[in-house]
Scaffold this motif. Structure first.
Motif, PDB file in Angstrom:
ATOM      1  N   PHE A  85      48.531  29.248  38.488  1.00 55.42           N
ATOM      2  CA  PHE A  85      49.210  30.452  38.947  1.00 55.42           C
ATOM      3  C   PHE A  85      48.545  31.728  38.474  1.00 55.42           C
ATOM      4  CE2 PHE A  85      52.201  27.161  39.878  1.00 55.42           C
ATOM      5  CZ  PHE A  85      52.639  27.537  41.140  1.00 55.42           C
ATOM      6  N   ALA A  86      47.626  31.617  37.514  1.00 54.63           N
ATOM      7  CA  ALA A  86      46.810  32.793  37.180  1.00 54.63           C
ATOM      8  C   ALA A  86      45.993  33.232  38.393  1.00 54.63           C
ATOM      9  CB  ALA A  86      45.896  32.480  36.005  1.00 54.63           C
ATOM     10  N   GLN A  87      45.645  32.292  39.270  1.00 50.73           N
ATOM     11  CA  GLN A  87      44.922  32.636  40.498  1.00 50.73           C
ATOM     12  C   GLN A  87      45.728  33.581  41.388  1.00 50.73           C
ATOM     13  OE1 GLN A  87      43.131  29.091  42.534  1.00 50.73           O
ATOM     14  NE2 GLN A  87      44.259  27.979  40.958  1.00 50.73           N
ATOM     15  N   PHE A  88      47.046  33.586  41.193  1.00 47.23           N
ATOM     16  CA  PHE A  88      47.940  34.365  42.046  1.00 47.23           C
ATOM     17  C   PHE A  88      48.581  35.517  41.282  1.00 47.23           C
ATOM     18  CE2 PHE A  88      47.951  29.874  43.450  1.00 47.23           C
ATOM     19  CZ  PHE A  88      47.312  30.041  44.663  1.00 47.23           C
ATOM     20  N   GLY A  89      47.959  35.924  40.174  1.00 46.33           N
ATOM     21  CA  GLY A  89      48.397  37.106  39.444  1.00 46.33           C
ATOM     22  C   GLY A  89      49.442  36.880  38.375  1.00 46.33           C
ATOM     23  N   THR A  90      49.870  35.635  38.167  1.00 48.47           N
ATOM     24  CA  THR A  90      50.874  35.348  37.138  1.00 48.47           C
ATOM     25  C   THR A  90      50.187  35.239  35.783  1.00 48.47           C
ATOM     26  OG1 THR A  90      52.365  34.245  38.683  1.00 48.47           O
ATOM     27  CG2 THR A  90      52.616  33.703  36.353  1.00 48.47           C
ATOM     28  N   THR A  91      50.591  36.092  34.862  1.00 49.49           N
ATOM     29  CA  THR A  91      49.963  36.134  33.537  1.00 49.49           C
ATOM     30  C   THR A  91      50.838  35.525  32.450  1.00 49.49           C
ATOM     31  OG1 THR A  91      50.826  38.365  33.235  1.00 49.49           O
ATOM     32  CG2 THR A  91      48.573  38.157  34.082  1.00 49.49           C
ATOM     33  N   ALA A  92      52.104  35.247  32.742  1.00 53.61           N
ATOM     34  CA  ALA A  92      52.995  34.617  31.775  1.00 53.61           C
ATOM     35  C   ALA A  92      54.078  33.872  32.532  1.00 53.61           C
ATOM     36  CB  ALA A  92      53.614  35.663  30.850  1.00 53.61           C
ATOM     37  N   CYS A  93      54.408  32.671  32.070  1.00 55.14           N
ATOM     38  CA  CYS A  93      55.404  31.879  32.790  1.00 55.14           C
ATOM     39  C   CYS A  93      56.143  30.944  31.851  1.00 55.14           C
ATOM     40  CB  CYS A  93      54.765  31.094  33.924  1.00 55.14           C
ATOM     41  SG  CYS A  93      53.628  29.791  33.400  1.00 55.14           S
ATOM     42  N   LEU A  94      57.305  30.510  32.344  1.00 60.57           N
ATOM     43  CA  LEU A  94      58.094  29.490  31.684  1.00 60.57           C
ATOM     44  C   LEU A  94      58.000  28.212  32.516  1.00 60.57           C
ATOM     45  CD1 LEU A  94      61.420  31.357  30.730  1.00 60.57           C
ATOM     46  CD2 LEU A  94      59.413  30.976  29.289  1.00 60.57           C
ATOM     47  N   PRO A  95      57.085  27.297  32.202  1.00 62.09           N
ATOM     48  CA  PRO A  95      57.100  26.009  32.888  1.00 62.09           C
ATOM     49  C   PRO A  95      58.486  25.384  32.764  1.00 62.09           C
ATOM     50  CG  PRO A  95      55.067  26.258  31.664  1.00 62.09           C
ATOM     51  CD  PRO A  95      55.961  27.406  31.268  1.00 62.09           C
ATOM     52  N   ALA A 360      47.701  43.317  27.189  1.00 64.81           N
ATOM     53  CA  ALA A 360      46.781  43.618  28.292  1.00 64.81           C
ATOM     54  C   ALA A 360      46.798  42.468  29.288  1.00 64.81           C
ATOM     55  CB  ALA A 360      45.379  43.870  27.764  1.00 64.81           C
ATOM     56  N   ASP A 361      47.966  42.286  29.913  1.00 70.95           N
ATOM     57  CA  ASP A 361      48.173  41.286  30.962  1.00 70.95           C
ATOM     58  C   ASP A 361      48.295  42.032  32.279  1.00 70.95           C
ATOM     59  OD1 ASP A 361      48.323  39.466  28.905  1.00 70.95           O
ATOM     60  OD2 ASP A 361      50.433  38.940  29.207  1.00 70.95           O
ATOM     61  N   PHE A 362      47.349  41.842  33.169  1.00 70.57           N
ATOM     62  CA  PHE A 362      47.399  42.576  34.427  1.00 70.57           C
ATOM     63  C   PHE A 362      46.637  41.839  35.509  1.00 70.57           C
ATOM     64  CE2 PHE A 362      43.905  44.219  31.865  1.00 70.57           C
ATOM     65  CZ  PHE A 362      42.834  44.287  32.738  1.00 70.57           C
ATOM     66  N   ALA A 363      46.927  42.236  36.747  1.00 67.96           N
ATOM     67  CA  ALA A 363      46.218  41.697  37.915  1.00 67.96           C
ATOM     68  C   ALA A 363      45.562  42.856  38.645  1.00 67.96           C
ATOM     69  CB  ALA A 363      47.184  40.975  38.842  1.00 67.96           C
ATOM     70  N   ILE A 364      44.414  42.602  39.211  1.00 62.43           N
ATOM     71  CA  ILE A 364      43.726  43.571  40.055  1.00 62.43           C
ATOM     72  C   ILE A 364      43.861  43.082  41.488  1.00 62.43           C
ATOM     73  CG2 ILE A 364      41.535  44.682  40.599  1.00 62.43           C
ATOM     74  CD1 ILE A 364      40.772  44.439  37.677  1.00 62.43           C
ATOM     75  N   LEU A 365      44.519  43.891  42.320  1.00 61.25           N
ATOM     76  CA  LEU A 365      44.857  43.506  43.690  1.00 61.25           C
ATOM     77  C   LEU A 365      44.093  44.341  44.703  1.00 61.25           C
ATOM     78  CD1 LEU A 365      48.767  43.377  43.407  1.00 61.25           C
ATOM     79  CD2 LEU A 365      47.138  41.551  42.872  1.00 61.25           C
ATOM     80  N   ALA A 366      43.734  43.711  45.818  1.00 59.93           N
ATOM     81  CA  ALA A 366      43.186  44.434  46.958  1.00 59.93           C
ATOM     82  C   ALA A 366      44.329  45.103  47.716  1.00 59.93           C
ATOM     83  CB  ALA A 366      42.432  43.471  47.868  1.00 59.93           C
ATOM     84  N   ASP A 367      43.977  45.936  48.693  1.00 61.79           N
ATOM     85  CA  ASP A 367      45.011  46.643  49.453  1.00 61.79           C
ATOM     86  C   ASP A 367      45.952  45.698  50.181  1.00 61.79           C
ATOM     87  OD1 ASP A 367      44.088  49.092  48.622  1.00 61.79           O
ATOM     88  OD2 ASP A 367      42.896  49.483  50.434  1.00 61.79           O
ATOM     89  N   ASP A 368      45.447  44.508  50.564  1.00 58.84           N
ATOM     90  CA  ASP A 368      46.297  43.529  51.244  1.00 58.84           C
ATOM     91  C   ASP A 368      47.042  42.644  50.247  1.00 58.84           C
ATOM     92  OD1 ASP A 368      44.266  41.948  50.262  1.00 58.84           O
ATOM     93  OD2 ASP A 368      43.709  41.075  52.201  1.00 58.84           O
ATOM     94  N   LEU A 369      46.994  43.003  48.971  1.00 56.27           N
ATOM     95  CA  LEU A 369      47.653  42.317  47.864  1.00 56.27           C
ATOM     96  C   LEU A 369      46.983  40.998  47.481  1.00 56.27           C
ATOM     97  CD1 LEU A 369      51.426  43.025  48.632  1.00 56.27           C
ATOM     98  CD2 LEU A 369      49.834  44.337  47.218  1.00 56.27           C
ATOM     99  N   ALA A 370      45.807  40.718  48.014  1.00 56.79           N
ATOM    100  CA  ALA A 370      45.048  39.564  47.544  1.00 56.79           C
ATOM    101  C   ALA A 370      44.649  39.797  46.093  1.00 56.79           C
ATOM    102  CB  ALA A 370      43.807  39.349  48.410  1.00 56.79           C
ATOM    103  N   VAL A 371      44.727  38.744  45.285  1.00 56.50           N
ATOM    104  CA  VAL A 371      44.408  38.872  43.866  1.00 56.50           C
ATOM    105  C   VAL A 371      42.898  38.785  43.680  1.00 56.50           C
ATOM    106  CG1 VAL A 371      44.728  37.876  41.575  1.00 56.50           C
ATOM    107  CG2 VAL A 371      46.620  37.862  43.217  1.00 56.50           C
ATOM    108  N   ARG A 372      42.312  39.866  43.181  1.00 57.61           N
ATOM    109  CA  ARG A 372      40.880  39.883  42.897  1.00 57.61           C
ATOM    110  C   ARG A 372      40.579  39.279  41.526  1.00 57.61           C
ATOM    111  NH1 ARG A 372      38.290  45.671  44.824  1.00 57.61           N
ATOM    112  NH2 ARG A 372      38.730  45.487  47.075  1.00 57.61           N
TER     113      ARG A 372
END
Length: 383
Positions: A85-95, A360-372
């Motif tokens: 899920f890091a591929q989709f911008g999730t930086t912290a989760c509760l499995p 410093a947990d963050f996602a860099i997104l394109a304009d179409d919200l794709a996770v870069r």
């Protein structure tokens, strides 16, 4: 750790947008924002034409990338879920583990403790969704495994909380005692009401005893009626309760989402969860959940009888749905995916935003919200 300045992108710090600024990070934390053209000894990292947003927090994530905690309650499964899920911008989760046997619960807790010891990136703690639920609102949970909470269960949960950074448990308001809820809350366990046919009065009493959340609003719970507001009505009316929401266009109608957002009394908030299963992030068409087969079709995951079995959803997809279909502003939807779940878990001092002192947990997104790219503790973990 190297001091870095992420430049060339619009920055959303959790409260407002900033243009022509750079995000400075060091030692895994946000140092602050500076003008993009300011002299600095930080290494500049270009993010031209993108958006920098707080990393997403997912408080209900059963599996992904082929791993499901109920089937493989191991630290390796936790690592796979966090990495997927890091591929989709999730930086912290509760499995999350759904209703299962005592040995599987014990193995899951042991895996969570091992994940803490090994420093698995993105691991925030565990969510135990059951087994102390209402059979009448079982959803895809195996009714043979649903049971009351006894003293050994409570002690196991309390001891687990001592060794985990965060622990969330979903219980039914009508099947778990108020004293039990109070003891769990006093021990630092976050108690959420879900898979419950409880009345408004029962949920209110649970909230007064220490429950602070409602699990997947509208799903597997008593609905609003003219003479009985049920769990849904209590979730919206009681200011102390926050509520998770599965925004996939399947679990909840967009009009119902809009009504709920307008009706919710704060400071509690509605926040996004995925309720994702092992199949998310794979090309599988079916998977097993506590001995039952579930099937992927038309964007939904269902048992053979049609019962929904979690969701085939990522957080960035939920954000797209809330922004594009429900019509919320992008900044508010981003808060629903980051700040509001952090507030629900009471960790907003360092999670859910990009203000000075935050992780410093963050996602860099394109304009179409794709996770870069996705950064966890100041380190790029995807992209």
């Amino acid at each position: 750790m190297t001091r870095q300045a992420i430049t060339g992108a619009r920055i959303f710090d959790g409260a407002e947008w900033h243009d022509r600024m750079a995000l400075v990070i060091e030692d895994g934390k946000v140092e602050g924002l500076i003008a993009a053209d300011s002299p600095t000894d930080a290494i500049r990292v270009p993010a031209d034409g993108a958006m920098i947003v707080p990393g997403f927090l997912d408080l209900q994530i059963n599996g992904g990338g082929g791993a499901l905690l109920n089937e493989t309650p191991t630290v390796e499964a936790i690592r796979t879920i966090c990495t997927t899920f890091a591929q989709f911008g999730t930086t912290a989760c509760l499995p999350t583990i759904v209703t299962d046997s005592v040995p599987v619960n014990e193995a899951t807790i042991a895996a969570g403790i091992a994940a803490v010891e090994q420093g698995v990136p993105g691991f925030l703690g565990l969510h135990l969704e059951g087994p102390h639920l209402a059979v009448s609102r079982k959803g895809a949970h195996d009714p043979k495994l649903i049971r009351p909470m006894d003293e050994s269960d409570l002690q196991r949960i309390v001891e687990a909380r001592r060794r985990l950074p965060n622990l969330l448990i979903t219980v039914a308001a009508e099947t778990v005692g108020l004293e039990q809820i109070s003891r769990l809350a006093a021990a630092g366990v976050t108690v959420s009401i879900g898979h419950s046919d409880g009345t408004y009065a029962q949920v209110k009493a649970a909230a007064e005893a220490g429950a602070t959340m409602v699990t997947h609003l509208f799903n597997a719970q008593s609905q609003i009626g003219n003479r009985e507001p049920g769990v849904v009505g209590a979730a919206l009316d009681l200011p102390s309760l926050s509520a998770g929401l599965i925004a996939d266009g399947i679990h909840v109608h967009p009009a119902s989402i809009g009504i709920a957002l307008r009706a919710k009394r704060g400071p509690g908030r509605i926040f996004l969860v995925t309720d994702a299963m092992s199949i998310t992030g794979t090309d599988w068409t079916e998977f097993e959940l506590t001995g039952q087969m579930a099937y992927r079709k038309d964007g939904a995951l269902r048992l053979a009888d049609g019962t929904l079995a979690g969701a085939d959803l990522t957080m960035v997809d939920a954000i797209r749905y809330m922004h594009g279909t429900v019509g919320l502003s992008l900044d508010e939807v981003l808060r629903m995916a980051s700040l509001y779940p952090a507030q629900a878990l009471r960790i907003e001092a360092t999670y859910g935003h990009l203000q000075r002192g935050a992780r410093a947990d963050f996602a860099i997104l394109a304009d179409d919200l794709a996770v870069r790219s996705t950064w966890i503790g100041g380190e790029k973990r995807f992209g």
